[in-house]
Motif scaffolding. Structure first.
Motif, PDB file in Angstrom:
ATOM      1  N   PHE A  31       0.712  -0.976  -0.245  1.00 22.13           N
ATOM      2  CA  PHE A  31      -0.311  -0.098   0.162  1.00 22.13           C
ATOM      3  C   PHE A  31       0.912   1.088  -0.414  1.00 22.13           C
ATOM      4  CE2 PHE A  31      -3.231  -2.871   2.093  1.00 22.13           C
ATOM      5  CZ  PHE A  31      -4.288  -2.470   1.086  1.00 22.13           C
ATOM      6  N   LEU A  32       0.384   2.369  -0.634  1.00 23.79           N
ATOM      7  CA  LEU A  32       0.898   3.447  -0.432  1.00 23.79           C
ATOM      8  C   LEU A  32      -0.201   3.870   0.985  1.00 23.79           C
ATOM      9  CD1 LEU A  32       0.419   6.026  -3.488  1.00 23.79           C
ATOM     10  CD2 LEU A  32       2.279   5.538  -2.425  1.00 23.79           C
ATOM     11  N   ARG A  33       1.149   3.995   1.787  1.00 26.57           N
ATOM     12  CA  ARG A  33       0.992   4.470   3.903  1.00 26.57           C
ATOM     13  C   ARG A  33       0.900   5.823   3.925  1.00 26.57           C
ATOM     14  NH1 ARG A  33       1.491  -0.387   6.358  1.00 26.57           N
ATOM     15  NH2 ARG A  33       0.534   0.500   8.198  1.00 26.57           N
ATOM     16  N   LEU A  34      -0.557   5.948   3.912  1.00 28.59           N
ATOM     17  CA  LEU A  34      -1.058   7.581   3.755  1.00 28.59           C
ATOM     18  C   LEU A  34      -1.555   7.459   5.403  1.00 28.59           C
ATOM     19  CD1 LEU A  34      -1.406   8.452   0.111  1.00 28.59           C
ATOM     20  CD2 LEU A  34       0.860   8.762   1.575  1.00 28.59           C
ATOM     21  N   GLU A  35      -2.084   6.662   5.872  1.00 29.37           N
ATOM     22  CA  GLU A  35      -2.512   6.353   6.687  1.00 29.37           C
ATOM     23  C   GLU A  35      -2.169   6.808   7.479  1.00 29.37           C
ATOM     24  OE1 GLU A  35      -0.732   2.914   7.979  1.00 29.37           O
ATOM     25  OE2 GLU A  35      -1.035   3.904   6.144  1.00 29.37           O
ATOM     26  N   ASN A  36      -1.580   6.876   7.622  1.00 27.73           N
ATOM     27  CA  ASN A  36      -0.446   6.916   9.410  1.00 27.73           C
ATOM     28  C   ASN A  36       0.608   8.935  10.395  1.00 27.73           C
ATOM     29  OD1 ASN A  36       1.697   7.129   8.853  1.00 27.73           O
ATOM     30  ND2 ASN A  36       2.212   4.449   9.199  1.00 27.73           N
ATOM     31  N   LEU A  37       0.515   8.008  11.166  1.00 24.44           N
ATOM     32  CA  LEU A  37       1.733  10.248  11.689  1.00 24.44           C
ATOM     33  C   LEU A  37       2.754   8.913  12.289  1.00 24.44           C
ATOM     34  CD1 LEU A  37      -1.035  11.967  13.187  1.00 24.44           C
ATOM     35  CD2 LEU A  37       0.298  12.517  11.380  1.00 24.44           C
ATOM     36  N   ASP A  38       3.696   8.561  11.215  1.00 24.62           N
ATOM     37  CA  ASP A  38       4.759   8.270  11.206  1.00 24.62           C
ATOM     38  C   ASP A  38       5.526   8.999   9.908  1.00 24.62           C
ATOM     39  OD1 ASP A  38       3.967   5.967  13.116  1.00 24.62           O
ATOM     40  OD2 ASP A  38       4.171   4.422  12.089  1.00 24.62           O
ATOM     41  N   VAL A  39       6.292   8.749  10.187  1.00 24.18           N
ATOM     42  CA  VAL A  39       7.916   9.313   9.095  1.00 24.18           C
ATOM     43  C   VAL A  39       9.005   8.247   8.838  1.00 24.18           C
ATOM     44  CG1 VAL A  39       9.440  10.606  11.579  1.00 24.18           C
ATOM     45  CG2 VAL A  39       9.688  11.375   8.785  1.00 24.18           C
ATOM     46  N   ASP A  40       9.381   8.256   7.663  1.00 24.19           N
ATOM     47  CA  ASP A  40      10.191   7.576   7.002  1.00 24.19           C
ATOM     48  C   ASP A  40      11.908   8.393   7.290  1.00 24.19           C
ATOM     49  OD1 ASP A  40      10.076   9.234   5.201  1.00 24.19           O
ATOM     50  OD2 ASP A  40      10.491   7.841   3.678  1.00 24.19           O
ATOM     51  N   ILE A  41      11.889   9.898   7.151  1.00 21.65           N
ATOM     52  CA  ILE A  41      13.598  10.377   7.845  1.00 21.65           C
ATOM     53  C   ILE A  41      13.757   9.871   9.114  1.00 21.65           C
ATOM     54  CG2 ILE A  41      13.866  12.585   7.651  1.00 21.65           C
ATOM     55  CD1 ILE A  41      12.009  12.678   5.704  1.00 21.65           C
ATOM     56  N   PRO A  42      14.657   9.074   9.006  1.00 20.40           N
ATOM     57  CA  PRO A  42      15.280   9.051  10.778  1.00 20.40           C
ATOM     58  C   PRO A  42      15.068  10.313  11.435  1.00 20.40           C
ATOM     59  CG  PRO A  42      17.118   8.252   9.509  1.00 20.40           C
ATOM     60  CD  PRO A  42      14.986   8.350   8.313  1.00 20.40           C
ATOM     61  N   PRO A  43      15.762  10.006  13.189  1.00 16.60           N
ATOM     62  CA  PRO A  43      16.078  10.938  13.305  1.00 16.60           C
ATOM     63  C   PRO A  43      17.355  11.047  13.796  1.00 16.60           C
ATOM     64  CG  PRO A  43      14.733   9.372  15.161  1.00 16.60           C
ATOM     65  CD  PRO A  43      14.751   8.299  13.468  1.00 16.60           C
ATOM     66  N   VAL A 346      -3.575   2.403  -1.488  1.00 15.82           N
ATOM     67  CA  VAL A 346      -3.866   3.197  -0.575  1.00 15.82           C
ATOM     68  C   VAL A 346      -4.092   2.990   0.260  1.00 15.82           C
ATOM     69  CG1 VAL A 346      -4.063   5.772  -0.671  1.00 15.82           C
ATOM     70  CG2 VAL A 346      -3.753   4.601  -3.069  1.00 15.82           C
ATOM     71  N   CYS A 347      -3.752   3.567   1.554  1.00 14.92           N
ATOM     72  CA  CYS A 347      -4.228   3.750   3.157  1.00 14.92           C
ATOM     73  C   CYS A 347      -4.555   4.731   3.294  1.00 14.92           C
ATOM     74  CB  CYS A 347      -3.264   2.648   3.503  1.00 14.92           C
ATOM     75  SG  CYS A 347      -4.107   2.009   5.194  1.00 14.92           S
ATOM     76  N   ALA A 348      -5.722   5.174   3.327  1.00 12.36           N
ATOM     77  CA  ALA A 348      -6.059   6.379   4.215  1.00 12.36           C
ATOM     78  C   ALA A 348      -7.325   6.614   4.798  1.00 12.36           C
ATOM     79  CB  ALA A 348      -6.007   7.469   3.079  1.00 12.36           C
ATOM     80  N   THR A 349      -7.250   7.638   5.658  1.00 11.73           N
ATOM     81  CA  THR A 349      -7.755   7.403   7.443  1.00 11.73           C
ATOM     82  C   THR A 349      -9.303   8.347   6.607  1.00 11.73           C
ATOM     83  OG1 THR A 349      -6.069   7.399   8.936  1.00 11.73           O
ATOM     84  CG2 THR A 349      -7.787   7.580   9.465  1.00 11.73           C
ATOM     85  N   ALA A 350     -10.292   7.885   7.432  1.00  8.07           N
ATOM     86  CA  ALA A 350     -11.240   8.953   7.270  1.00  8.07           C
ATOM     87  C   ALA A 350     -11.297   9.748   8.387  1.00  8.07           C
ATOM     88  CB  ALA A 350     -12.613   7.744   6.664  1.00  8.07           C
ATOM     89  N   MET A 351     -11.791  10.854   8.415  1.00  7.06           N
ATOM     90  CA  MET A 351     -12.027  11.692   9.078  1.00  7.06           C
ATOM     91  C   MET A 351     -13.154  12.010   9.625  1.00  7.06           C
ATOM     92  SD  MET A 351      -8.951  13.945   9.255  1.00  7.06           S
ATOM     93  CE  MET A 351      -8.710  11.880   8.737  1.00  7.06           C
ATOM     94  N   ARG A 352     -14.492  10.986  10.132  1.00  4.83           N
ATOM     95  CA  ARG A 352     -15.460  11.446  11.477  1.00  4.83           C
ATOM     96  C   ARG A 352     -14.761  11.389  12.933  1.00  4.83           C
ATOM     97  NH1 ARG A 352     -20.514  10.434  10.127  1.00  4.83           N
ATOM     98  NH2 ARG A 352     -19.297   9.331   8.000  1.00  4.83           N
ATOM     99  N   GLY A 353     -15.543  12.241  13.020  1.00  3.64           N
ATOM    100  CA  GLY A 353     -15.204  12.935  14.852  1.00  3.64           C
ATOM    101  C   GLY A 353     -14.514  13.868  15.124  1.00  3.64           C
ATOM    102  N   TRP A 354     -13.617  14.294  14.136  1.00  2.00           N
ATOM    103  CA  TRP A 354     -12.016  15.077  13.293  1.00  2.00           C
ATOM    104  C   TRP A 354     -12.762  16.823  14.121  1.00  2.00           C
ATOM    105  CZ3 TRP A 354      -6.971  13.100  12.681  1.00  2.00           C
ATOM    106  CH2 TRP A 354      -6.697  12.200  12.916  1.00  2.00           C
TER     107      TRP A 354
END
Length: 388
Positions: A31-43, A346-354
């Motif tokens: 999947f295109l991982r567009l659902e989360n709040l991670d980041v692929d750029i390391p610390p 594509v993995c993406a999140t709906a916004m109900r409750g936001w």
């Protein structure tokens, strides 16, 4: 066993990210991982190395100090002072929390009475709305809005109209999550004047404060007239420092608030993660020079997603990690779009409750965890999901 659900949970909304992430993980599909709040750029590598050393260092494997290690408190206080122009001391004005959201809840519990109204933007991250409710507060929504292809704008008239006898605080974030909406100088001037005129507290979520695009100025409202005494600033290592798993946050506030903030902190998590704190301090200090390339990369990803969504009703983020596409223009809601996108990879999140008025009609794309070449796959998949 049957048990009545506590009333404080009646209006707690799920954030959806965990469910969508689990679907993608289990499927094994690329999947295109567009659902989360991670980041692929390391610390920052120096922060990673300090963490490794801390794991074997006895002083870091400790409950003490309960309110956070002195080095991190000093660095966090100086960081907020540099941005706001307000003199803060690590000893007198700072307590460390187990992540920024823990600090937000602590601030609400320390300052909000049950039934108090707290102004938030619409849309706002469901986790912030949930914490207002857990603290016994009542979210009062003020709209962000955009025209297709335009930036999100705060409805200033609605903000003025939202002030009422039950409002005691504002909980604001710029850039805001999930929209990337940016509060400009005129917005902050209005916030400050309303807070001062109505004796309101400002709880400021600065998790993405420096992740701003297109050379926008960074405005920290504690430095505005009358705001130093009424602003509680909560920072986090997750977004700006890319240290999500470290779970480190900081609260910097006027000295008058500190006894209650510390009391709630000790009654809640007790102590933040010992082996993570000095690493966060190092990363925060170094971010003065290391942040710019990271922001440039995020801006390039934002620009790529906007290009992929060209001529579709997307709000342009002024910063942050994500943007919203208004799928209600196509007579569907975010949940429907989320399911269709899964079929397209594509993995993406709906916004109900936001939000109150803004929420169910959107799908959110988090672009922090996918590089530009992969983001260029998005447009065709979105259009197929929209049946265009």
């Amino acid at each position: 066993m049957t048990r009545k659900r506590p009333s404080r949970l009646h209006h707690i909304a799920g954030i959806g990210v965990d469910r969508m992430g689990a679907i993608a993980d289990i499927s094994g599909k690329d999947f295109l991982r567009l659902e989360n709040l991670d980041v692929d750029i390391p610390p920052d590598p120096e922060a990673v190395e300090r963490t490794r050393k801390a794991a074997a260092h006895d002083d870091d494997n400790s409950y003490l100090p309960f309110i956070g290690q002195a080095h991190l408190r000093d660095v966090a206080a100086r960081h907020v002072s540099d941005l706001s122009g307000v003199p803060y001391s690590g000893e007198r004005n700072c307590v460390i929390s187990a992540g920024g959201l823990s600090g937000i809840l602590n601030a609400l519990l320390a300052t909000i009475e049950v039934g108090d109204e707290v102004i938030v933007t619409d849309p706002t991250y469901a986790g912030l709305i949930n914490r207002v409710r857990l603290a016994g507060g009542v979210p009062k929504f003020v709209p962000f809005a955009f025209t297709p292809g335009g930036e999100w704008r705060l409805d200033r008239d609605a903000l003025r109209a939202a002030i009422g006898p039950k409002v005691t605080a504002m909980l604001l974030m710029s850039p805001s999550m999930p929209s990337g909406g940016y509060l400009d100088a005129g917005d902050w001037d209005l916030v400050a004047s309303l807070c001062v005129a109505n004796d309101l507290l400002l709880i400021l979520d600065t998790a993405m404060e420096r992740l701003v695009y297109d050379n926008r100025p960074l405005i920290h409202p504690a430095g505005l007239p009358g705001m130093a005494a009424r602003t509680i600033t909560i920072g986090s290592s997750a977004k700006e420092l890319r240290m999500i798993g470290w779970r480190v946050g900081w609260t910097v506030a006027p000295e008058a608030f500190m006894p209650d903030l510390i009391a709630v902190s000790l009654a809640n998590v007790v102590v933040p993660v010992g082996i993570a704190q000095d690493a966060a301090a190092i990363a925060l200090e170094r971010s003065r020079t290391t942040l710019a390339p990271y922001v440039a990369e995020l801006q390039a990803r934002r620009d790529t997603v906007l290009e992929e969504l060209k001529d579709l009703p997307a709000g342009v983020p002024g910063g942050g990690w994500s943007l919203l596409l208004r799928v209600s223009d196509f007579d569907i809601d975010g949940e429907t779009m989320s399911q269709r996108l899964l079929e397209e990879g594509v993995c993406a999140t709906a916004m109900r409750g936001w939000g109150e008025r803004h929420g169910a009609q959107y799908i959110r794309f988090v672009y922090a965890n996918e590089p530009v070449p992969r983001l260029k796959l998005l447009g065709e998949r979105v259009r197929r999901a929209l049946r265009l």
